[in-house]
Motif scaffolding. Structure first.
Motif, PDB file in Angstrom:
ATOM      1  N   LYS A  96      35.533  41.863  33.751  1.00 13.51           N
ATOM      2  CA  LYS A  96      35.177  42.532  32.516  1.00 13.51           C
ATOM      3  C   LYS A  96      34.310  43.742  32.801  1.00 13.51           C
ATOM      4  O   LYS A  96      34.487  44.822  32.235  1.00 13.51           O
ATOM      5  CB  LYS A  96      34.457  41.549  31.579  1.00 13.51           C
ATOM      6  CG  LYS A  96      34.413  42.076  30.195  1.00 13.51           C
ATOM      7  CD  LYS A  96      34.270  41.038  29.121  1.00 13.51           C
ATOM      8  CE  LYS A  96      34.157  41.860  27.881  1.00 13.51           C
ATOM      9  NZ  LYS A  96      34.159  41.597  26.670  1.00 13.51           N
ATOM     10  N   GLU A 145      42.559  36.167  39.090  1.00 13.10           N
ATOM     11  CA  GLU A 145      42.034  35.410  37.973  1.00 13.10           C
ATOM     12  C   GLU A 145      43.191  34.748  37.235  1.00 13.10           C
ATOM     13  O   GLU A 145      44.313  35.277  37.215  1.00 13.10           O
ATOM     14  CB  GLU A 145      41.274  36.335  37.020  1.00 13.10           C
ATOM     15  CG  GLU A 145      40.303  35.585  36.123  1.00 13.10           C
ATOM     16  CD  GLU A 145      40.208  36.209  34.751  1.00 13.10           C
ATOM     17  OE1 GLU A 145      39.466  35.706  33.914  1.00 13.10           O
ATOM     18  OE2 GLU A 145      40.907  37.209  34.503  1.00 13.10           O
ATOM     19  N   ASP A 156      46.162  40.390  29.681  1.00  8.48           N
ATOM     20  CA  ASP A 156      45.443  40.871  30.845  1.00  8.48           C
ATOM     21  C   ASP A 156      45.402  42.392  30.845  1.00  8.48           C
ATOM     22  O   ASP A 156      46.447  43.038  30.751  1.00  8.48           O
ATOM     23  CB  ASP A 156      46.126  40.371  32.108  1.00  8.48           C
ATOM     24  CG  ASP A 156      45.236  40.573  33.305  1.00  8.48           C
ATOM     25  OD1 ASP A 156      44.443  39.658  33.598  1.00  8.48           O
ATOM     26  OD2 ASP A 156      45.313  41.659  33.918  1.00  8.48           O
ATOM     27  N   THR A 198      35.862  36.250  35.870  1.00  7.80           N
ATOM     28  CA  THR A 198      36.144  36.881  34.591  1.00  7.80           C
ATOM     29  C   THR A 198      35.077  37.897  34.222  1.00  7.80           C
ATOM     30  O   THR A 198      35.370  39.011  33.800  1.00  7.80           O
ATOM     31  CB  THR A 198      36.251  35.815  33.482  1.00  7.80           C
ATOM     32  OG1 THR A 198      37.116  34.781  33.962  1.00  7.80           O
ATOM     33  CG2 THR A 198      36.813  36.408  32.219  1.00  7.80           C
ATOM     34  N   THR A 208      43.934  34.463  34.148  1.00  6.57           N
ATOM     35  CA  THR A 208      44.554  35.289  33.099  1.00  6.57           C
ATOM     36  C   THR A 208      45.578  36.239  33.702  1.00  6.57           C
ATOM     37  O   THR A 208      46.660  36.443  33.178  1.00  6.57           O
ATOM     38  CB  THR A 208      43.481  36.112  32.364  1.00  6.57           C
ATOM     39  OG1 THR A 208      42.380  35.276  32.076  1.00  6.57           O
ATOM     40  CG2 THR A 208      44.042  36.692  31.085  1.00  6.57           C
TER      41      THR A 208
END
Ligand SMILES: Nc1ncnc2c1ncn2[C@@H]1O[C@H](COP(=O)(O)OP(=O)(O)OP(=O)(O)O)[C@@H](O)[C@H]1O
Ligand SMILES: Nc1ncnc2c1ncn2[C@@H]1O[C@H](COP(=O)(O)OP(=O)(O)OP(=O)(O)O)[C@@H](O)[C@H]1O
Ligand SMILES: [Mg+2]
Ligand SMILES: [Mg+2]
Lengths: 338, 519, 303, 316, 340
Positions: free
Chosen positions: B468, B161, B427, B464, B163
């Motif tokens: 999460k 990702e 992150d 994302t 991030t």
């Protein structure tokens, strides 16, 4: 290890049966250490080849100037200082290299009285314990009998028994010296080194202590080596006298020999320098030597007295005179003895 | 995943032209001294901060934990595996030399060189081994490709990702001037004179002097590509906490450094009452963790009981005077990845005791509680925790250690219960990576395949939302198994002299070039 | 000595030196205490120390609260409930001050007891036997004394981990050389004293000579040094506490209580957090120093 | 004299060697090493291992010691493990600040202690004497960190007349005056304890000298009492003080750790603490060695000074 | 009134922790120019304090409570300190018992000698130095130039005492007080020093107050002698009279205590029993009665005065003064001790 002049000993010193203590060429050197590594840079030749004997029951007076090695002799005899050469014999037995433990039983025979009545007594002990301690250590008394012994000792030196719980600092100088004597007596010794026992005391007290020592000697049959640097006390107490100069004995003889017929110039100087308590004699002829006693670390060659001797000759500078005795045993180490 | 992701810096474009000589000197107070200015081996937070003033990274994190472009004009990726980076056109080293892809290549080469000491691990980049180093015999990093002077691409071994990419690369790597160092052998890099005197840099300010344990002195970088700083000089001044408070009052210090220039709690009132100083609380802070060595404190029930026995409201209300929050683990509530569905355990000593009894805990057993010295609030809170545990009948023995010693004990799992603060970044992988057996710093010693899988999933997922979700589960796992729990999260105070204009707080160093100082 | 001979002697010799005007016999202890008691400051110091010991001894009875428990508001000023207020995490300052007295006294006295005992033995033996033993011992003390005390203590404490025990051990480890040298010095001079020579010539055994005739003489400087040592150990512990290497919490020591003052706010606004511990250190160290000074004068044989 | 110094220096060698060994053992007994300190969770064990290897941390202790000693003999103190700066430079930078501060403190302490000690001795058992004695006890009894903080609070924060810490003003050179200004508080803190001890020492020494016969001789020559004390007595009284000043050096170095920490004085003490906190072995070792050399050197200097001042004592 | 020094009933007291002690109690004597006065007595009897009273060097704790000291007819008892300093070292100077401790170890011989010369003779620099060298030569020090720059520790005891004498005589004082100048020295050195003092006395005509406890030294040096006991003068006579015909039992005791080098050996020495009573605790009556073999009831009760029995022979003894009540001595209990 240390060389010393071999002297015609036999003539001087008939080894009589009553010889209690005998020194043969005794030397005691103190190393001079310098710097941090402490390397030995020389020696203070405090005692440098002393031979003499002390007979049972006599008092040998030892006189000489400050630093000439009198105390060192005394201490070496008692093995408080290690000798660097020569021999000490006690009753014919060579004790020079006795170990501490071998020496211990002999300690009851030989004792010492010190000059300074202040530092010679343990300030942290009561008189009672000062006197008891050696007796108990040598089994001369038991805890039960020690007390009585202490009382007798105190009586003998004239200290009231009631004072035995006191500490040394609670006594006057003369009294302390008496306690020091009592302590020396506690082991019932035969021989006592008295290292200037009266010079720290006042005149009137000196007489008290001298009288006591003399009385004790008579009563107990003691033998004394009596060290002093004044001639007065020595004359009063001694039977024979040895005169020392810079680590050597320069003259030895009976009291009469020394006082009536001194052979060595130094003995004469000493006798002369002694201020006589008689104002009518003040004008008398005097030999006053110049200069100071040389350092024992670096004694003069030849006769050690030659630097100050009014009669010194070339020979004196070169050659060390032997201690030569006459028939009566009166010996002097001088090339030109009187 | 795979959708395009672009960030550009509007401000950079507009302000780059304004270049006028700045004036004034600002002093930032710091309590933890920086140890090194080596851009590729920043040992500690303080060093990182000191370095970042004079060395820009591609991206910077703002106080909302978002990435803003800096040296990079944009970073784009189609497939979350190849990232194309456009450098600022105007970016030049402070000696006027152009900043190009070559510098990037050189720096990455150095980081990847086996002989170079660095704590930057780029092992996710194609061509590097698990240690982030080049394999023997190789000289070029296959994951790097220069497109032109101002453009290059990075290819990762697996999709990540953005991030994650930014956190581990764009926001982390700072660059070495190739034109200065190109003749230095990799093995000599650590000790090269440049590291002691890094005057050539690309950042808001330029290095002047580092007087160790005293200050770092900077001067404005006139050729800064975002515009010349408004200050002429900047100092990072090293002092003790009480002295920093004193110097804020005397005006010798203009602002305290975020995180490394902590104002002690007991001085909050004093600082907020200072007339010449404006203070505020920063929104972000790091949770302080109580770590369990799960190999010694094996029963999750016991660990949970220990958490429940801690009177955290007391710590926050009384010790922190309300300036803090209670969370359960590694992330504060402000963090985008914070699992807000978890309700932290309430303080309940009776339940805790019951739980312990259930678990058959031997109340005669002594718990050794290791805490680091250096942060007074943390020490005090730890003492409160110990007292709470004692209050339910546990035997606790506090052992204080200096930080290096404690770290050693944590690393080698030679402890029972310990306290440590693990800084998080944008992150979450940065903090959760501690809890896998592969980590060199698996403090808790936990080795649960379920957890390991969750953490790996979180790191490697490109979506994302999916990340999460994975991290939510990790946090749930933490909540249930309690390999660690957060003692408290404290709000840090930022103070700033009234004569200083500029933003302070978590991202204060991002925009120092905009700071102004009135006399 | 043969008693019969002596008996005969005694009658002739009994001579009470007339009028010996010496005050009533006083034990050495009484003499020292009399001299000591003349020094008002020293007596005050001693009384303070005794009180402090009493406080340490009866700590649990005197403490209004358990010293390690949160029993009130945080950093609350003195009130009727907490006479000296509460500390930053709500513990009763008075109760902690009392506990700290125990700890600080323990640090002070245990340290000194250990190093004085060790240093004395080493010094006595080194001086009495001399030779290579002496050289070796002196080189070792050289080495220890070349270490900058605080620096090394810090390193060692941080290495072995700070605890009451290690602090005492480390302080003792680096303090014995000075006492060993002191003892050696006084033994070397005592060895030349006539009363020790007398003891040797009386054939007493070496251990007895050391114990009975040498040691008491070396005792005075030891006692004096020891009192100052107590004071300095307490101070050093407080310094270590300041650096976080002192006695560990929650155990209270005056040092770690005082290091609360490491904050301008506390220093200026919350004196109850540091003043009691500060005063305790200051007064205790003062008191011990006064006692040491008084002892030095009282034990001085020159007086 | 030269040979004496040479010999003394020679003796230093085994002592120093012993010190380095003890030191090395102590330092290396410490758990934790710099690599562990900075290990990143992302850093793989292999890298950490490589790093340790590179720093020589995996060698057996005695090998590490020999290596260290070997490089030491070439005059190289090695590199700091935390900042990679050459230790020689790190330490070198710190020596002057500590020496200046230490000297300032020593001078200040003596300037306070000598007159007070003398007055106190001359006025023995008067109120002045008690006051001085009391003050000196307080001086020795007050923990220096506490004194430091209190002084900062009073003079820097409240009165604002002195800086709170550091060695010079940031930005701008400040010059000599500025340095002095920064030195005042730390020097006072360091000097307080020393002065306290020295007052008592000077007093005792002076009292001893006042009993001496040669003062009576001077008086009997008609010398003014002022000169009797300030010429004849003073010099004799100060002689022994020289020796104990040398003894203050280790204490000064120890005191510097706390004082420098409080006042942010960039000296040896502060570096010690920092290096300890970061397990920077090469720096700690170098610091300890240098401190030991300083102590030994101070002792030697004391001896030389003493022999220069006292005609009775001649070294060499 | 042509006496150089007149000491008239001085009483010197010291403040001590245990109260005031009177060290010198009503001492009077005179000293003519050029005369040598010997003072003898046991340790602690006040010899030194008497001389320090004359110098007014009694320290902070001592003071002259009664009596008068006149130097050349001038009363110096109440003189201001500054005026007294003028006198010390120039009109009256002093040498002390222990030459080892009487010289300041950190100053050269020269500077210690020159100090006093510059202070009183109003000369400086080279002149002062030359004068100092002359003095050293005069006291029989060879190589005086080199000795000037030596420190005291390099010198032997005898040399130091010579230096002390040089310092004392540098400003040609009219009175030299010598407090046991030879006690610490060896007999041969003592003879040298006494010789030197005699020689210098003849050359300069300086009066000497010679304190000693050695009767031999007194016999050698003194014109007149004072015997002190417990802070008081107990007998005073010219030296011949004293040695021929001592009147006070204490003097007699002292004379008996010294072993004589000539003459017959005594079986036992005469000695004075007991010790001196401490100053704080003086017995009533005659201070010597506790040790006196002749003490009577009166001696215990009433203190005898110091009476001149003709030709300046003064004695403080009831028996010697022929007091009727004391005519038949009744032994006092405490004095019955047998001398040993
Ligand atoms: N322990 C010692 N170490 C070194 N030298 C010593 C020691 N004891 C004595 N001496 C030196 O040995 C020499 C002889 O000393 P000793 O004490 O035997 O003399 P003395 O004749 O007894 O003198 P005094 O009459 O002063 O007592 C002196 O020069 C002295 O300095
Ligand atoms: N400063 C003083 N303070 C108190 N008492 C003193 C002081 N100086 C002398 N005395 C006392 O005065 C008395 C006489 O002392 P002084 O020194 O005159 O004796 P001395 O006859 O000279 O004795 P010595 O022959 O020992 O020198 C002694 O008892 C002494 O203790
Ligand atoms: Mg002798
Ligand atoms: Mg006298």
């Amino acid at each position: 290890m240390i060389e010393f002049e071999e002297m015609p000993m036999a003539a001087v010193r008939p080894d009589t049966a009553d010889t209690l203590l005998r020194l043969d060429g005794l030397t005691t050197y103190y190393p001079i250490r310098k710097g941090l590594l402490g390397r030995v840079k020389g020696h203070v030749k405090a005692v440098d080849g002393v031979s003499l004997d002390i007979r049972e029951g006599e008092t040998l007076g030892l006189v000489g100037e400050s630093g000439c090695g009198k105390s060192t002799i005394g201490r070496t005899i008692l093995r408080l200082e290690e000798s660097t050469g020569g021999q000490i014999s006690y009753r014919g037995e060579d004790i020079t290299r006795y170990s501490i433990s071998k020496m211990r039983p002999l300690r009851t025979e030989m004792q010492m009285i010190f000059q300074d009545p202040f530092s010679s007594l343990n300030p942290w002990m009561r008189v009672r314990d000062i006197l008891k301690e050696p007796m108990l250590a040598h089994g001369k008394a038991t805890a039960a009998t020690a007390e009585a012994e202490v009382d007798r000792l105190l009586d003998a030196v004239g200290i009231p028994r009631s004072y035995k719980d006191r500490y040394a600092h609670e006594f006057s100088g003369g009294q302390r010296q008496r306690i020091g004597i009592a302590r020396a007596l506690s082991l019932n010794p035969k021989f006592i080194v008295c290292d200037e026992p009266v010079s720290a005391l006042d005149v009137s007290i000196q007489a008290q202590v001298l009288n006591l020592l003399k009385q004790l000697q008579k009563d107990l049959g003691l033998t004394y080596l009596f060290i002093a640097h004044g001639l007065g006390a020595v004359k009063y107490i001694s039977t024979r006298i040895a005169v020392m100069y810079l680590g050597k004995v320069v003259e030895i003889g009976t009291k009469e020999d020394i006082f009536r017929n001194p052979k060595h110039p130094y003995t004469r100087v000493l006798l002369n320098a002694y201020p006589v308590p008689n104002p009518r004699l003040r004008g008398r002829e005097k030999i006053v030597v110049q200069g100071d006693v040389p350092s024992p670390a670096n004694p003069p060659s030849g006769c050690r007295f030659h630097t100050r001797c009014p009669f010194a000759q070339e020979l004196c500078r070169q050659e060390e005179p032997p201690l030569a005795a006459d028939a009566s045993g009166h010996a002097a180490a001088c090339h030109f003895a009187f | 995943g795979g959708s395009g992701y672009t960030t550009t810096n509007e401000a950079a474009a507009t302000e780059a032209s304004s270049s006028s000589s700045g004036s004034g000197t600002a002093v930032i107070g710091i309590v933890n001294p920086p140890t090194t200015l080596n851009p590729i081996n920043p040992n500690d937070t303080a060093s990182t901060q000191a370095i970042s003033i004079m060395n820009d990274s591609l991206m910077v994190v703002n106080d909302k934990l978002e990435f803003d472009p800096r040296l990079a004009e944009s970073i784009e990726t189609e497939d979350n595996q190849t990232f194309t980076i456009h450098l600022q056109d105007k970016a030049v080293w402070n000696d006027g030399t152009d900043f190009t892809s070559e510098d990037v290549e050189y720096t990455l080469g150095m980081i990847a060189a086996p002989a170079v000491t660095t704590n930057i691990n780029l092992s996710f980049i194609e061509g590097l081994n698990d240690s982030g180093k080049l394999e023997e015999g190789q000289t070029a990093i296959s994951g790097f490709a220069a497109v032109d002077d101002k453009t290059f691409t990075i290819t990762t071994k697996y999709p990540v990702e953005i991030t994650y990419f930014n956190d581990n690369f764009s926001g982390k790597v700072r660059f070495l001037p190739r034109h200065v160092l190109k003749d230095t052998a990799p093995a000599d890099l650590d000790k090269s004179p440049y590291m002691q005197n890094p005057t050539v840099s690309i950042g808001q300010f330029s290095f002047v002097k580092f007087a160790k344990d005293q200050y770092v002195q900077y001067k404005a970088n006139e050729s800064y590509y975002l515009g010349a700083p408004k200050l002429a000089e900047l100092y990072v001044k090293i002092l003790t906490a009480p002295n920093m408070v004193a110097q804020l009052q005397t005006g010798e210090v203009d602002a305290n450094m975020d995180r490394t220039g902590l104002i002690p709690v007991e001085d909050f009132e004093k600082v907020s009452n200072m007339t010449n100083v404006t203070s505020s609380f920063s929104p972000i802070s790091t949770p302080v963790s109580v770590m369990f060595n799960v190999q010694k404190m094996t029963d999750p029930k016991v660990r949970q009981a220990l958490e429940m026995a801690v009177n955290r409201p007391q710590i926050v209300d009384k010790l922190l005077k309300g300036n803090g929050e209670i969370v359960d683990n590694m992330l504060p509530s402000t963090h985008p990845f914070y699992n807000s569905s978890i309700e932290p355990y309430a303080y309940d000593p009776d339940a805790a005791k019951k739980l312990l009894e259930e678990a058959g805990w031997d109340f005669g057993q002594v718990i050794h509680f290791s805490i680091p010295v250096g942060n007074k609030v943390r020490e005090q809170a730890s003492e409160l925790v110990a007292a709470d545990w004692k209050a339910i009948g546990l035997q606790v023995e506090i052992q204080k250690f200096d930080f290096p010693t404690l770290l050693q004990k944590l690393v080698s799992n030679d402890y029972e219960v310990g306290v440590v603060t693990i800084p998080y970044t944008a992150d979450p992988s940065s903090v959760f990576n501690y809890f896998t057996p592969a980590s060199a710093m698996n403090f808790t010693g936990i080795d649960d395949p379920e957890l390991t899988a969750l953490i790996e999933k979180g790191a490697k997922e490109t979506d994302t939302a999916a990340r999460k979700e994975a991290y939510n589960q990790v946090q749930q796992y933490f909540h249930e198994n309690v390999p660690q729990f957060a003692m408290y999260v404290d709000n840090l105070m930022s103070a700033q002299s009234n004569s200083l204009t500029g933003k302070v707080g978590p991202d204060m160093l991002n925009n120092v070039y905009l700071w102004e100082k009135s006399e | 000595m043969s008693s019969t001979k002596l008996q005969a002697l005694s009658s002739a010799n009994v001579q009470t030196p007339a009028n010996v005007q010496i005050e009533h016999s006083e034990s050495r202890f009484r003499q020292v205490s009399r001299r000591f008691s003349k020094n008002k400051m020293a007596v005050a110091g001693l009384i303070f120390c005794i009180l402090l010991f009493a406080v340490g001894l009866f700590a649990p009875l005197l403490q209004p609260y358990p010293p390690d428990q949160v029993t009130g508001d945080f950093s609350a000023p003195p009130s009727s409930a907490h006479w000296l207020g509460t500390d930053q995490i709500g513990r009763d300052v008075l109760s902690r001050l009392i506990s700290a007295a125990q700890v600080s006294l323990l640090v002070g006295f245990a340290t000194v007891a250990i190093y004085v005992a060790f240093g004395t033995v080493v010094g006595l033996l080194s001086a009495y036997y001399g030779g290579w033993i002496d050289t070796l011992v002196m080189r070792i003390t050289d080495m220890f004394m070349a270490f900058p005390f605080m620096m090394v203590i810090l390193v060692v404490v941080s290495v072995v981990g700070p605890s009451l025990f290690t602090i005492i051990a480390v302080l003792a480890l680096f303090s014995w050389p000075s006492i060993a040298r002191l003892v050696r010095g006084s033994v070397l001079s005592l060895k030349q004293a006539d009363h020790v020579r007398a003891a040797v010539s009386l054939g007493l055994k070496t251990p007895r000579i050391i114990r009975q005739h040498i040691f008491p003489g070396a005792l005075a400087p030891i006692i004096v040094n020891a009192t100052f040592g107590v004071a300095s150990a307490i101070l050093t512990e407080s310094g270590l506490s300041f650096l976080g290497m002192g006695v560990q919490p929650p155990t209270a020591s005056w040092g770690n209580m005082l290091s609360e003052a490491q904050s301008i706010s506390v220093l200026s606004g919350q004196p109850w957090l540091w003043l009691p511990a500060g005063m305790a250190i200051l007064l205790t160290v003062l008191a011990i120093n006064f006692v040491g000074d008084g002892l030095r004068d009282a034990l001085d044989p020159k007086q | 004299m030269v040979t004496y110094i040479a010999r003394r220096l020679l003796i230093f060698i085994p002592v120093l060697l012993g010190i380095t060994i003890i030191n090395f053992i102590i330092v290396n007994m410490a758990p934790g090493n710099p690599v562990d300190m900075y290990i990143d969770p992302n850093m793989s064990p292999e890298i950490a291992e490589a790093k340790k290897e590179a720093l020589g941390l995996n060698d057996p202790l005695f090998v590490q010691y020999i290596k260290w000693l070997g490089t030491l003999l070439t005059g190289d103190l090695g590199y700091s493990m935390s900042s990679y700066a050459p230790v020689a430079r790190l330490v070198g930078e710190r020596i002057m600040p500590t020496v200046t501060l230490g000297l300032a403190a020593l001078v200040l302490a003596l300037l306070i202690a000598v007159p007070l000690g003398i007055i106190s001795a001359l006025k023995q058992n008067t109120k002045i004497d008690y006051l001085v004695t009391g003050l000196s006890f307080i001086g020795t009894s007050i923990p220096n960190f506490f004194l430091g903080l209190a002084l900062i609070y009073i003079f820097a924060v409240n009165l604002g007349i002195l800086p709170t810490g550091g060695m010079q003003k940031l930005g701008g050179d400040g010059g000599f005056g500025d340095r002095i200004l920064h030195m005042i508080l730390p020097a006072i803190v360091l000097a307080t304890g020393i002065a306290g001890r020295k007052v008592r020492y000077v007093r005792a020494s002076m009292l001893e000298v006042l009993k001496q016969d040669y003062l009576r001789t001077a008086r009997s020559k008609g010398v003014h009492e002022f000169w009797v004390t300030n010429k004849h007595a003073l010099r004799n009284a100060l002689l022994p003080v020289i020796t104990v000043v040398g003894l203050e050096i280790p204490i000064l170095l120890g005191g510097a750790i706390i004082t420098e920490q409080i006042f942010q004085w960039p000296g040896i003490g502060q570096l010690t603490l920092q290096s300890m906190m970061s397990r920077d072995y090469p720096t700690i070792m170098a610091l300890n060695l240098i401190a030991a050399i300083a102590v030994l050197g101070a002792n030697l200097l004391t001896d030389i000074l003493y022999s220069a001042a006292d005609p009775r004592i001649k070294v060499g | 009134m042509n006496d150089l020094l007149e000491v008239d009933g001085i009483e010197t007291v010291f403040r001590t922790e245990r109260g005031e002690v009177t060290s010198v109690d009503g001492v009077s004597f005179r000293l003519k120019a050029g005369e040598t006065l010997g003072i003898v007595g046991e340790s602690g009897c006040g010899k030194s304090v008497t001389s320090l009273s004359i110098m007014r060097l009694l320290g902070k704790t001592g003071s002259i409570r009664k009596g008068e000291i006149r130097l050349n007819g001038r009363n110096i008892t109440g003189l201001a300190e500054s005026a007294m300093r003028q006198i010390r070292g120039s009109e009256v100077s002093m040498i002390f018992q222990d030459p080892m401790t009487s010289l300041n170890p950190v100053f050269t011989i020269g500077s210690q000698l020159v100090e006093s010369i510059m202070l009183h003779l109003n000369v400086k620099g080279k002149t002062a130095r030359n004068h100092a060298i002359d003095m050293l030569r005069k006291v029989g020090i060879s190589r005086p130039e080199e000795i000037m720059d030596e420190y005291p520790h390099k010198l032997s005891g005898g040399m130091r005492q010579r230096v002390m004498i040089a310092i004392a005589l540098a400003c040609e004082p009219k009175l030299l007080i010598a407090d046991e100048p030879t006690t610490a020295l060896d007999v041969t050195i003592q003879a040298q020093i006494l010789d030197l003092m005699k020689k210098l006395r003849e050359e300069t005509g300086t009066a000497i107050m010679l304190i000693t406890h050695d009767l031999g030294v007194v016999a050698e040096m003194a014109d007149r002698v004072i015997v002190m006991y417990a802070g008081q003068v107990v007998e005073e006579a010219d030296v011949f009279t004293l040695f021929d015909k001592p009147l006070h039992p204490y003097t007699t005791g002292l004379m008996g205590s010294i072993p004589h080098l000539d003459g017959d050996d005594e079986e036992t020495l005469a000695s004075i029993p007991g010790t001196v009573p401490p100053l704080q605790n003086m017995p009533p009556g005659c201070r010597f009665h506790t040790r006196c073999p002749l003490a009577t009831e009166k001696c215990c009760a009433e203190a005898p005065p110091l009476l001149d029995l003709g030709e300046g022979h003064r004695v403080r003894c009831w028996v010697a003064q022929g007091d009727s009540e004391a005519a038949s001595p009744v032994p006092v209990s405490s004095a019955k001790g047998v001398t040993t």
